[in-house]
Design a protein around this motif. Structure first.
Motif, PDB file in Angstrom:
ATOM      1  N   LEU A   9       0.809  -1.217   0.000  1.00 16.55           N
ATOM      2  CA  LEU A   9       0.000   0.000   0.000  1.00 16.55           C
ATOM      3  C   LEU A   9       0.843   1.268   0.000  1.00 16.55           C
ATOM      4  N   ASP A  10       2.149   1.121   0.052  1.00 13.82           N
ATOM      5  CA  ASP A  10       3.006   2.304   0.129  1.00 13.82           C
ATOM      6  C   ASP A  10       3.577   2.717  -1.229  1.00 13.82           C
ATOM      7  N   ARG A  11       3.031   2.183  -2.315  1.00 12.13           N
ATOM      8  CA  ARG A  11       3.538   2.549  -3.624  1.00 12.13           C
ATOM      9  C   ARG A  11       3.173   3.983  -3.992  1.00 12.13           C
ATOM     10  N   TRP A  12       2.003   4.412  -3.642  1.00 19.07           N
ATOM     11  CA  TRP A  12       1.543   5.758  -3.975  1.00 19.07           C
ATOM     12  C   TRP A  12       1.643   6.649  -2.753  1.00 19.07           C
ATOM     13  N   PRO A  13       1.951   7.907  -2.955  1.00 19.67           N
ATOM     14  CA  PRO A  13       2.123   8.811  -1.803  1.00 19.67           C
ATOM     15  C   PRO A  13       0.818   9.010  -1.035  1.00 19.67           C
ATOM     16  N   VAL A  14       0.951   9.185   0.236  1.00 29.92           N
ATOM     17  CA  VAL A  14      -0.191   9.416   1.117  1.00 29.92           C
ATOM     18  C   VAL A  14      -0.176  10.891   1.513  1.00 29.92           C
ATOM     19  N   PRO A  15      -1.336  11.556   1.444  1.00 31.89           N
ATOM     20  CA  PRO A  15      -1.343  12.977   1.821  1.00 31.89           C
ATOM     21  C   PRO A  15      -1.076  13.165   3.314  1.00 31.89           C
ATOM     22  N   LEU A  16      -0.528  14.305   3.641  1.00 36.36           N
ATOM     23  CA  LEU A  16      -0.295  14.684   5.030  1.00 36.36           C
ATOM     24  C   LEU A  16      -1.641  15.030   5.676  1.00 36.36           C
ATOM     25  N   VAL A  49      -0.054  10.891  -8.004  1.00 38.37           N
ATOM     26  CA  VAL A  49      -0.687  10.486  -6.745  1.00 38.37           C
ATOM     27  C   VAL A  49      -1.362   9.129  -6.840  1.00 38.37           C
ATOM     28  N   VAL A  50      -1.908   8.780  -7.986  1.00 37.20           N
ATOM     29  CA  VAL A  50      -2.436   7.450  -8.303  1.00 37.20           C
ATOM     30  C   VAL A  50      -2.113   7.224  -9.774  1.00 37.20           C
ATOM     31  N   PRO A  51      -2.308   6.004 -10.297  1.00 44.72           N
ATOM     32  CA  PRO A  51      -1.955   5.791 -11.705  1.00 44.72           C
ATOM     33  C   PRO A  51      -2.635   6.797 -12.639  1.00 44.72           C
ATOM     34  N   ASP A  52      -1.828   7.457 -13.440  1.00 46.05           N
ATOM     35  CA  ASP A  52      -2.279   8.422 -14.446  1.00 46.05           C
ATOM     36  C   ASP A  52      -3.044   9.606 -13.882  1.00 46.05           C
ATOM     37  N   LEU A  53      -2.732  10.014 -12.675  1.00 40.73           N
ATOM     38  CA  LEU A  53      -3.294  11.230 -12.087  1.00 40.73           C
ATOM     39  C   LEU A  53      -2.148  12.005 -11.444  1.00 40.73           C
ATOM     40  N   TYR A  54      -1.894  13.180 -11.983  1.00 39.39           N
ATOM     41  CA  TYR A  54      -0.750  13.986 -11.564  1.00 39.39           C
ATOM     42  C   TYR A  54      -1.217  15.315 -10.976  1.00 39.39           C
ATOM     43  N   ILE A  55      -0.455  15.799 -10.006  1.00 37.21           N
ATOM     44  CA  ILE A  55      -0.699  17.126  -9.447  1.00 37.21           C
ATOM     45  C   ILE A  55       0.589  17.929  -9.575  1.00 37.21           C
ATOM     46  N   GLN A  56       0.465  19.244  -9.431  1.00 31.16           N
ATOM     47  CA  GLN A  56       1.625  20.114  -9.602  1.00 31.16           C
ATOM     48  C   GLN A  56       1.633  21.207  -8.556  1.00 31.16           C
ATOM     49  N   ASN A  77      -6.525  20.963  -9.804  1.00 36.29           N
ATOM     50  CA  ASN A  77      -5.137  20.513  -9.829  1.00 36.29           C
ATOM     51  C   ASN A  77      -5.070  18.998 -10.018  1.00 36.29           C
ATOM     52  N   ARG A  78      -5.588  18.529 -11.132  1.00 38.82           N
ATOM     53  CA  ARG A  78      -5.491  17.114 -11.507  1.00 38.82           C
ATOM     54  C   ARG A  78      -5.304  17.033 -13.012  1.00 38.82           C
ATOM     55  N   PHE A  79      -4.278  16.293 -13.389  1.00 36.23           N
ATOM     56  CA  PHE A  79      -3.896  16.205 -14.793  1.00 36.23           C
ATOM     57  C   PHE A  79      -3.671  14.746 -15.155  1.00 36.23           C
ATOM     58  N   ASP A  80      -3.903  14.411 -16.420  1.00 33.84           N
ATOM     59  CA  ASP A  80      -3.777  13.022 -16.842  1.00 33.84           C
ATOM     60  C   ASP A  80      -2.406  12.676 -17.418  1.00 33.84           C
ATOM     61  N   SER A  81      -1.498  13.645 -17.461  1.00 30.01           N
ATOM     62  CA  SER A  81      -0.132  13.363 -17.915  1.00 30.01           C
ATOM     63  C   SER A  81       0.846  14.255 -17.153  1.00 30.01           C
ATOM     64  N   PRO A  82       2.086  13.794 -17.001  1.00 29.36           N
ATOM     65  CA  PRO A  82       3.072  14.634 -16.313  1.00 29.36           C
ATOM     66  C   PRO A  82       3.390  15.906 -17.090  1.00 29.36           C
TER      67      PRO A  82
END
Length: 141
Positions: A9-16, A49-56, A77-82
């Motif tokens: 479960l630690d593959r994707w970052p967890v929010p603070l 943050v999850v597969p194919d969901l990027y934030i900046q 603030n959600r994008f489908d590509s880096p």
């Protein structure tokens, strides 16, 4: 007998606790140059943050002025590509640079340093535009 495999479960970052993400886990694109009036520093952050969901997020330091945005998942603030996330981060940093350069006390004396920062951001914009356009044309007839 069936055996349950451990799921990582630690593959994707967890929010603070405040909903933002740790900046240290994000991909960072940086520009920094020192000048007589301080330093010009621009950091562009992109995080999957999850597969194919990027934030900046972006942070800009101009002399004594420091402005940054939170690395947080939101409706805007959600994008489908880096590349799309990086392009949004560059656009935000470019607006901040333009708005803050006079207030920073670095303009016009250190205009060449500010011009280098602007050129660096324009190069990133061109690369992102090219990659986004190329990806879109992969599936066209």
């Amino acid at each position: 007998m069936a055996r349950q495999l451990a799921l990582s479960l630690d593959r994707w970052p967890v929010p603070l606790p405040d909903g933002s993400y740790d900046r240290e886990s994000a991909h960072r694109y940086g520009f920094e140059q020192r000048c007589g009036g301080g330093r010009v520093c621009i950091n562009l952050l992109v995080l999957e943050v999850v597969p194919d969901l990027y934030i900046q997020a972006s942070e800009i330091i101009l002399g004594e002025i420091c402005k940054s945005t939170a690395l947080r998942l939101s409706a805007r603030n959600r994008f489908d590509s880096p590349e799309a996330a990086l392009l949004a981060s560059v656009n935000r940093a470019a607006r901040e640079l333009k708005q803050s350069r006079r207030a920073s006390g670095l303009y016009p004396e250190y205009q060449t340093t500010l011009l280098r920062a602007t050129n660096w951001m324009e190069d990133i914009m061109q690369q992102c535009d090219y990659l986004l356009e190329r990806q879109a044309k992969l599936f066209s007839w």
